[in-house]
Design a protein around this motif. Structure first.
Motif, PDB file in Angstrom:
ATOM      1  N   LEU B 180      36.283  44.353  28.785  1.00 19.07           N
ATOM      2  CA  LEU B 180      35.926  43.571  29.968  1.00 19.07           C
ATOM      3  C   LEU B 180      35.598  42.133  29.600  1.00 19.07           C
ATOM      4  CD1 LEU B 180      33.546  46.165  31.696  1.00 19.07           C
ATOM      5  CD2 LEU B 180      35.807  45.428  32.496  1.00 19.07           C
ATOM      6  N   PHE B 181      36.342  41.205  30.162  1.00 13.97           N
ATOM      7  CA  PHE B 181      36.043  39.782  29.992  1.00 13.97           C
ATOM      8  C   PHE B 181      35.433  39.270  31.288  1.00 13.97           C
ATOM      9  CE2 PHE B 181      39.389  40.096  26.704  1.00 13.97           C
ATOM     10  CZ  PHE B 181      38.743  39.441  25.657  1.00 13.97           C
ATOM     11  N   LEU B 182      34.125  39.060  31.285  1.00 18.48           N
ATOM     12  CA  LEU B 182      33.458  38.668  32.514  1.00 18.48           C
ATOM     13  C   LEU B 182      32.821  37.297  32.370  1.00 18.48           C
ATOM     14  CD1 LEU B 182      31.736  42.113  33.249  1.00 18.48           C
ATOM     15  CD2 LEU B 182      33.906  41.254  34.160  1.00 18.48           C
ATOM     16  N   THR B 207      45.548  53.083  23.695  1.00 20.05           N
ATOM     17  CA  THR B 207      45.630  52.638  25.083  1.00 20.05           C
ATOM     18  C   THR B 207      44.527  51.606  25.310  1.00 20.05           C
ATOM     19  OG1 THR B 207      46.387  54.830  25.715  1.00 20.05           O
ATOM     20  CG2 THR B 207      45.575  53.436  27.483  1.00 20.05           C
ATOM     21  N   LEU B 208      44.898  50.488  25.882  1.00 21.57           N
ATOM     22  CA  LEU B 208      43.929  49.408  26.103  1.00 21.57           C
ATOM     23  C   LEU B 208      43.922  49.022  27.577  1.00 21.57           C
ATOM     24  CD1 LEU B 208      42.074  47.093  24.979  1.00 21.57           C
ATOM     25  CD2 LEU B 208      44.170  45.741  24.684  1.00 21.57           C
ATOM     26  N   ILE B 209      42.729  48.945  28.156  1.00 21.85           N
ATOM     27  CA  ILE B 209      42.602  48.431  29.523  1.00 21.85           C
ATOM     28  C   ILE B 209      41.773  47.154  29.442  1.00 21.85           C
ATOM     29  CG2 ILE B 209      41.717  48.866  31.843  1.00 21.85           C
ATOM     30  CD1 ILE B 209      42.129  51.841  31.363  1.00 21.85           C
ATOM     31  N   GLU B 210      42.418  46.043  29.715  1.00 23.16           N
ATOM     32  CA  GLU B 210      41.785  44.735  29.578  1.00 23.16           C
ATOM     33  C   GLU B 210      41.585  44.168  30.981  1.00 23.16           C
ATOM     34  OE1 GLU B 210      44.637  42.110  27.819  1.00 23.16           O
ATOM     35  OE2 GLU B 210      43.213  40.517  27.410  1.00 23.16           O
ATOM     36  N   GLU B 211      40.342  43.777  31.295  1.00 20.62           N
ATOM     37  CA  GLU B 211      40.088  43.307  32.658  1.00 20.62           C
ATOM     38  C   GLU B 211      39.381  41.961  32.660  1.00 20.62           C
ATOM     39  OE1 GLU B 211      39.753  46.206  35.839  1.00 20.62           O
ATOM     40  OE2 GLU B 211      38.454  47.323  34.461  1.00 20.62           O
ATOM     41  N   TYR B 212      39.692  41.168  33.662  1.00 23.31           N
ATOM     42  CA  TYR B 212      39.075  39.846  33.821  1.00 23.31           C
ATOM     43  C   TYR B 212      38.400  39.749  35.177  1.00 23.31           C
ATOM     44  CZ  TYR B 212      41.640  38.470  29.701  1.00 23.31           C
ATOM     45  OH  TYR B 212      42.103  38.388  28.413  1.00 23.31           O
ATOM     46  N   GLY B 213      37.156  39.235  35.181  1.00 19.22           N
ATOM     47  CA  GLY B 213      36.460  39.060  36.450  1.00 19.22           C
ATOM     48  C   GLY B 213      35.142  38.349  36.256  1.00 19.22           C
ATOM     49  N   ALA B 214      34.315  38.399  37.299  1.00 16.84           N
ATOM     50  CA  ALA B 214      32.993  37.774  37.251  1.00 16.84           C
ATOM     51  C   ALA B 214      31.941  38.872  37.315  1.00 16.84           C
ATOM     52  CB  ALA B 214      32.822  36.816  38.423  1.00 16.84           C
ATOM     53  N   LEU B 215      30.770  38.594  36.744  1.00 17.67           N
ATOM     54  CA  LEU B 215      29.667  39.551  36.820  1.00 17.67           C
ATOM     55  C   LEU B 215      29.340  39.845  38.276  1.00 17.67           C
ATOM     56  CD1 LEU B 215      27.132  38.258  34.149  1.00 17.67           C
ATOM     57  CD2 LEU B 215      28.432  40.386  34.071  1.00 17.67           C
ATOM     58  N   ASP B 216      28.870  41.072  38.530  1.00 19.70           N
ATOM     59  CA  ASP B 216      28.484  41.449  39.888  1.00 19.70           C
ATOM     60  C   ASP B 216      27.108  40.891  40.217  1.00 19.70           C
ATOM     61  OD1 ASP B 216      30.749  42.760  40.454  1.00 19.70           O
ATOM     62  OD2 ASP B 216      29.982  44.777  40.067  1.00 19.70           O
ATOM     63  N   GLN B 249      52.371  52.197  18.743  1.00 25.67           N
ATOM     64  CA  GLN B 249      52.524  52.306  20.198  1.00 25.67           C
ATOM     65  C   GLN B 249      51.260  51.824  20.899  1.00 25.67           C
ATOM     66  OE1 GLN B 249      54.179  55.989  21.713  1.00 25.67           O
ATOM     67  NE2 GLN B 249      52.493  56.183  23.164  1.00 25.67           N
ATOM     68  N   LEU B 250      51.439  51.002  21.919  1.00 31.05           N
ATOM     69  CA  LEU B 250      50.281  50.568  22.715  1.00 31.05           C
ATOM     70  C   LEU B 250      50.624  50.608  24.196  1.00 31.05           C
ATOM     71  CD1 LEU B 250      47.341  49.377  22.617  1.00 31.05           C
ATOM     72  CD2 LEU B 250      48.414  47.132  22.917  1.00 31.05           C
ATOM     73  N   HIS B 251      49.758  51.306  24.954  1.00 37.48           N
ATOM     74  CA  HIS B 251      49.818  51.246  26.418  1.00 37.48           C
ATOM     75  C   HIS B 251      48.772  50.239  26.841  1.00 37.48           C
ATOM     76  CE1 HIS B 251      52.520  54.456  27.402  1.00 37.48           C
ATOM     77  NE2 HIS B 251      51.935  55.234  26.516  1.00 37.48           N
ATOM     78  N   HIS B 252      49.202  49.181  27.444  1.00 39.11           N
ATOM     79  CA  HIS B 252      48.300  48.074  27.739  1.00 39.11           C
ATOM     80  C   HIS B 252      48.230  47.843  29.252  1.00 39.11           C
ATOM     81  CE1 HIS B 252      47.290  43.564  26.655  1.00 39.11           C
ATOM     82  NE2 HIS B 252      46.330  44.163  27.324  1.00 39.11           N
ATOM     83  N   THR B 253      47.026  47.891  29.796  1.00 38.31           N
ATOM     84  CA  THR B 253      46.828  47.531  31.195  1.00 38.31           C
ATOM     85  C   THR B 253      46.038  46.239  31.206  1.00 38.31           C
ATOM     86  OG1 THR B 253      46.787  49.825  31.936  1.00 38.31           O
ATOM     87  CG2 THR B 253      45.703  48.225  33.359  1.00 38.31           C
ATOM     88  N   ARG B 254      46.424  45.319  32.044  1.00 41.23           N
ATOM     89  CA  ARG B 254      45.668  44.068  32.150  1.00 41.23           C
ATOM     90  C   ARG B 254      45.447  43.791  33.628  1.00 41.23           C
ATOM     91  NH1 ARG B 254      45.879  38.433  32.939  1.00 41.23           N
ATOM     92  NH2 ARG B 254      45.119  37.190  31.193  1.00 41.23           N
ATOM     93  N   THR B 255      44.186  43.706  34.047  1.00 37.65           N
ATOM     94  CA  THR B 255      43.936  43.362  35.446  1.00 37.65           C
ATOM     95  C   THR B 255      43.225  42.023  35.519  1.00 37.65           C
ATOM     96  OG1 THR B 255      41.698  44.232  35.808  1.00 37.65           O
ATOM     97  CG2 THR B 255      43.501  45.823  35.887  1.00 37.65           C
ATOM     98  N   LEU B 285      45.148  40.158  41.063  1.00 41.01           N
ATOM     99  CA  LEU B 285      44.695  40.186  42.456  1.00 41.01           C
ATOM    100  C   LEU B 285      43.799  39.005  42.812  1.00 41.01           C
ATOM    101  CD1 LEU B 285      43.639  43.963  42.782  1.00 41.01           C
ATOM    102  CD2 LEU B 285      45.888  42.961  43.122  1.00 41.01           C
ATOM    103  N   GLY B 286      43.089  38.455  41.842  1.00 36.53           N
ATOM    104  CA  GLY B 286      42.034  37.492  42.165  1.00 36.53           C
ATOM    105  C   GLY B 286      42.408  36.051  41.900  1.00 36.53           C
ATOM    106  N   ALA B 287      41.397  35.187  41.931  1.00 33.51           N
ATOM    107  CA  ALA B 287      41.487  33.762  41.606  1.00 33.51           C
ATOM    108  C   ALA B 287      42.210  32.950  42.683  1.00 33.51           C
ATOM    109  CB  ALA B 287      42.151  33.539  40.247  1.00 33.51           C
ATOM    110  N   GLN B 288      41.773  31.722  42.893  1.00 38.75           N
ATOM    111  CA  GLN B 288      42.498  30.857  43.834  1.00 38.75           C
ATOM    112  C   GLN B 288      43.809  30.390  43.214  1.00 38.75           C
ATOM    113  OE1 GLN B 288      41.265  26.709  44.318  1.00 38.75           O
ATOM    114  NE2 GLN B 288      39.311  27.196  43.345  1.00 38.75           N
ATOM    115  N   PHE B 289      43.789  30.239  41.885  1.00 36.54           N
ATOM    116  CA  PHE B 289      45.004  29.846  41.174  1.00 36.54           C
ATOM    117  C   PHE B 289      45.086  30.696  39.918  1.00 36.54           C
ATOM    118  CE2 PHE B 289      47.383  27.679  37.944  1.00 36.54           C
ATOM    119  CZ  PHE B 289      48.444  27.097  38.624  1.00 36.54           C
TER     120      PHE B 289
END
Ligand SMILES: Nc1ncnc2c1ncn2[C@@H]1O[C@H](COP(=O)(O)OP(=O)(O)OP(=O)(O)O)[C@@H](O)[C@H]1O
Ligand SMILES: [Mg+2]
Lengths: 262, 457
Positions: B180-182, B207-216, B249-255, B285-289
């Motif tokens: 998680l990159f927050l 398997t890697l799930i990499e996510e970007y967002g802001a703290l809640d 082998q790598l299964h990579h998800t990036r949100t 899904l996010g960000a203005q740009f």
């Protein structure tokens, strides 16, 4: 079956409708009472599917005149989904493929929309599974079809069976079957007819559109109507089908030709 | 190029800003490294690359359809270090997923050991901070193709921490690693430099799930001063480098689910050795740009690559994906499916480049871009960019732009679904083809929920 004094389910009076400024329905009159099975026959382009789509509220058609009453309400005032929840069902001549939407999800949402409308219990995925497996049996469909996208990659016959599955699930008051028999082999036809006959009860009615007398051996109609050029030109009993199969449609309109659609 | 409406290219005031000066300011403001940091040479090298560069605008071919200029008008400061105490009411919250126990949390670019959970990490797999990178990482860190592109070089010249994940030889990790990159909200506009290095050694699988967002935010507190500061724009400049050894082998998800005010510019570079298999499911899904550049370089024979992408842009969002697959050797397979939904006045861009030089005979590549426009003012620019020199290859590509189908909606309505439910079901169907690849049921349903609620608002 014709029942004395039974309730009128559908009453169509002088219905006219057009698409892209072309008049297709030119004054339809039809009355269907509870318990009855009606058949509509007629040449290609005579307006049979148009009638079924106008009744179910397809947005492409504009009603230009006449009235339609369904179970005492003005049908034309209702949105397509309200017509469905009130008990009107159309088995499409060409069922659509909807990629990405699981058949099971679709069936459950459809079922629950109706339950909610009627103030009945909505089913969760678990209970719905039991119900749908029971209905699958009616159309002898493999449960594997539930996990596929709606109609995607289904054969013609599988699509028609999927329509009947939906009908068996929604238990409509009036089911319109638009050429549900076309493209079915004898075994599939028997299965479909059996499904329809299970639905046929004294408080319900069926309107089937067909080109083939064969279907009428399995689902015996009380009335047969012949459509030509956007009008119902003849109405008779089940024996009319045999005559039509032998003589075609021309003799019906020879006296008064109508500039029928293609 | 499929253009659904004509672009009015007008000069924005920000275009007049000195793009070189902005870059210099960002360089000046970087956080210094501690003395004797192993990152110093890497940062200095990147700084050199930046000397003659400027930040791009729409005059640059690579940025023609999505203008990042708005970014240059905002005085971004480097994101400060945030420790758990100073987070106050802000939490990792919903970003953590109970069924993904291996969790690495990076806040404002710095790995937080308090918020991370590596208890269930099996031996043979190492996860650590890039701040303490030693010479064993030198052959990997900032060594991939595409490192001189300006935002990537700026990231390399600026980062002081990040994550390194090393999957040892022949190790197989079934549980996904949740990375998680927050970004923590701040009273001033901040830029977060996020960096990850993933090394999958020979024969390994993960398997890697990499996510970007802001703290809640602490929502129960209502409009605290922190909530108000959440409307401040922030900018995530992210780079993830992935190295796949022979037969790895790598299964990579990036949100990318950044806050609505955010800018997100991200790169995923992947180097695939022979017989390796890489699949990416990138959901934006996010960000203005936002901009995402997945860049895959196939250095070995007989590799397999699957790129699946989904982008949603609503209101005035701009979301750009520029992908590159560079073939270098024979017998490589690559399949790409990129889907976009644009609503309101949003713009989405997809540019998919395939480079197949002479040496890459027997390449088998297929690229498909499918786009759904939910509003007449929404716009999509989709472009395959095939640069094929080898003559014995199979390379297919296609693009479609469509609207929700009235016949499909009517079919669903005729079964009792109201128009909205019918449209939702169709949107869900369109989206699920990509999101179903995400290896977490919980995350899949959150992504779908998020798509539906964004379309409604
Ligand atoms: N959406 C439409 N746009 C233009 N013309 C239409 C449309 N729908 C129907 N028509 C025309 O209306 C006429 C009647 O069509 P309809 O499909 O109702 O015939 P049908 O009796 O069902 O024929 P078939 O037996 O071949 O199924 C045809 O001439 C057809 O081309
Ligand atoms: Mg028809």
């Amino acid at each position: 079956m014709i029942i004395e004094n039974s309730e009128v389910i559908l009453s169509v009076n002088d219905l006219t409708a057009e698409v892209d400024d072309i008049e297709i329905l030119k004054g339809i009159n039809l009355e269907i009472k509870a318990g009855e099975i009606h058949a509509i026959m007629g040449p290609n382009g005579s307006g049979k599917s148009t009638l079924s789509k106008v009744l179910t509220g397809h947005p492409a058609y504009t009603i230009t005149g006449g009235t339609v009453t369904f179970k005492g309400q003005n049908l034309l005032d209702l949105a397509p989904e309200e017509r469905s929840r009130e008990g009107l069902f159309l088995s499409f001549q060409y069922p659509l493929e909807i990629p990405g939407v699981s058949n099971l999800d679709f069936l459950r949402v459809a079922y629950n929309s109706k339950q909610k409308h009627l103030g009945l219990e909505e089913l969760d995925a678990f209970d719905f599974d039991d119900l749908i497996r029971d209905r699958l049996d009616i159309v002898k469909m493999n449960p594997a079809f539930l996990d596929r996208s709606v109609n995607e990659g289904f054969s013609g016959g599988e699509k028609k069976r999927n329509e009947i599955l939906q009908m068996a699930l929604l238990e409509p008051t009036l089911a319109i079957l638009d050429e549900t028999d076309s493209g079915l082999d004898i075994d599939a036809l028997r299965i479909v007819a059996n499904g329809v006959n299970q639905l046929a009860q004294s408080d319900r009615a069926i309107l089937m559109i067909t080109h083939y007398q064969r279907l009428l051996d399995y689902i015996v109609p009380d009335y047969i109507h012949v459509m030509e050029g956007g009008r119902i030109v003849t109405t008779g009993g089940k024996e009319l089908a045999l005559e039509l199969e032998e003589r075609g449609y021309d003799w019906l309109t020879e006296a008064e030709p109508i500039g029928a659609g293609v | 190029m499929v253009n659904t409406s004509e672009l009015e290219r007008k000069a924005t005031p920000s275009a007049d800003l000195d793009r070189a000066a902005t870059l210099q300011r960002l360089i000046q403001q970087r956080h210094p490294l501690p003395a004797h940091s192993g990152l110093q040479t890497i940062r200095d090298r990147a700084l050199n690359l930046l000397q003659d560069q400027a930040l791009p605008n729409t005059k640059d071919e690579e940025w023609r359809f999505a203008d990042p200029s708005a970014l240059y008008a905002i005085p971004f400061q480097p994101a400060p270090a945030v420790d758990v105490e100073s987070m106050g009411d802000w939490t990792v919250g919903d970003w953590a997923i109970a069924t993904l126990p291996i969790r690495i949390v990076v806040i404002n670019g710095r790995l937080s050991s308090e918020l991370s959970n590596l208890e269930s990490l099996p031996p043979g797999i190492a996860i650590g901070s890039l701040a303490t990178a030693d010479e064993t990482l030198q052959p990997y860190l900032a060594q991939q193709q595409g490192m001189n592109e300006v935002f990537t070089a700026l990231n390399t010249a600026s980062f002081s921490d990040g994550v390194v994940i090393r999957i040892g030889k022949n190790q197989r990790l079934e549980t996904p690693i949740h990375l998680l990159f927050l970004t923590a909200p701040s009273a001033a506009p901040i830029v977060t430099t996020s960096r990850a290095l993933v090394i999958a050694e020979t024969g390994s699988s993960a398997t890697l799930i990499e996510e970007y967002g802001a703290l809640d935010g602490g929502s129960s507190l209502g409009t605290s001063s922190l909530d108000a500061s959440n409307s401040n724009p922030y900018w995530t400049n992210a780079v993830t480098e992935v190295w796949l050894g022979d037969n790895a082998q790598l299964h990579h998800t990036r949100t990318q689910r950044e806050a609505a005010t955010a800018f997100h510019i991200g790169k995923t570079t992947v180097s695939q050795s022979r017989d390796s298999r890489y699949s990416l499911c990138a959901v934006s899904l996010g960000a203005q740009f936002s901009r995402h550049n997945p860049e895959i370089v196939l250095t070995g024979l007989q590799t397999e690559t699957h790129l699946n992408g989904f982008t949603l842009a609503v209101q005035s969002q701009v979301a750009d994906t520029h992908s590159l697959i560079h073939f270098a050797q024979p017998y490589c397979i690559a399949k790409q499916l990129h889907k976009c939904i644009a609503n309101d006045r949003a713009r989405v861009v997809f540019n998919g480049k395939l480079e197949v030089p002479k040496a890459a005979q027997q390449t088998n590549a297929a690229q498909l871009s499918r786009n759904l426009l939910l509003s007449p003012k929404a716009r999509v620019d989709t472009k395959p960019q095939l640069e094929i020199v080898a003559d014995d290859v199979k390379c297919a590509h296609g693009a479609t732009v469509s609207q929700l189908d009235d016949e499909e909606i009517f079919y669903l309505q005729s079964r009792g679904l109201d128009r909205k439910s019918a449209c939702d079901l169709l949107v869900k169907g369109f989206t699920a083809e990509i999101t179903e690849k995400v290896p977490s049921e919980e995350l899949r349903s959150r992504l779908l929920q998020s798509v539906l609620s964004q379309i409604q608002s």
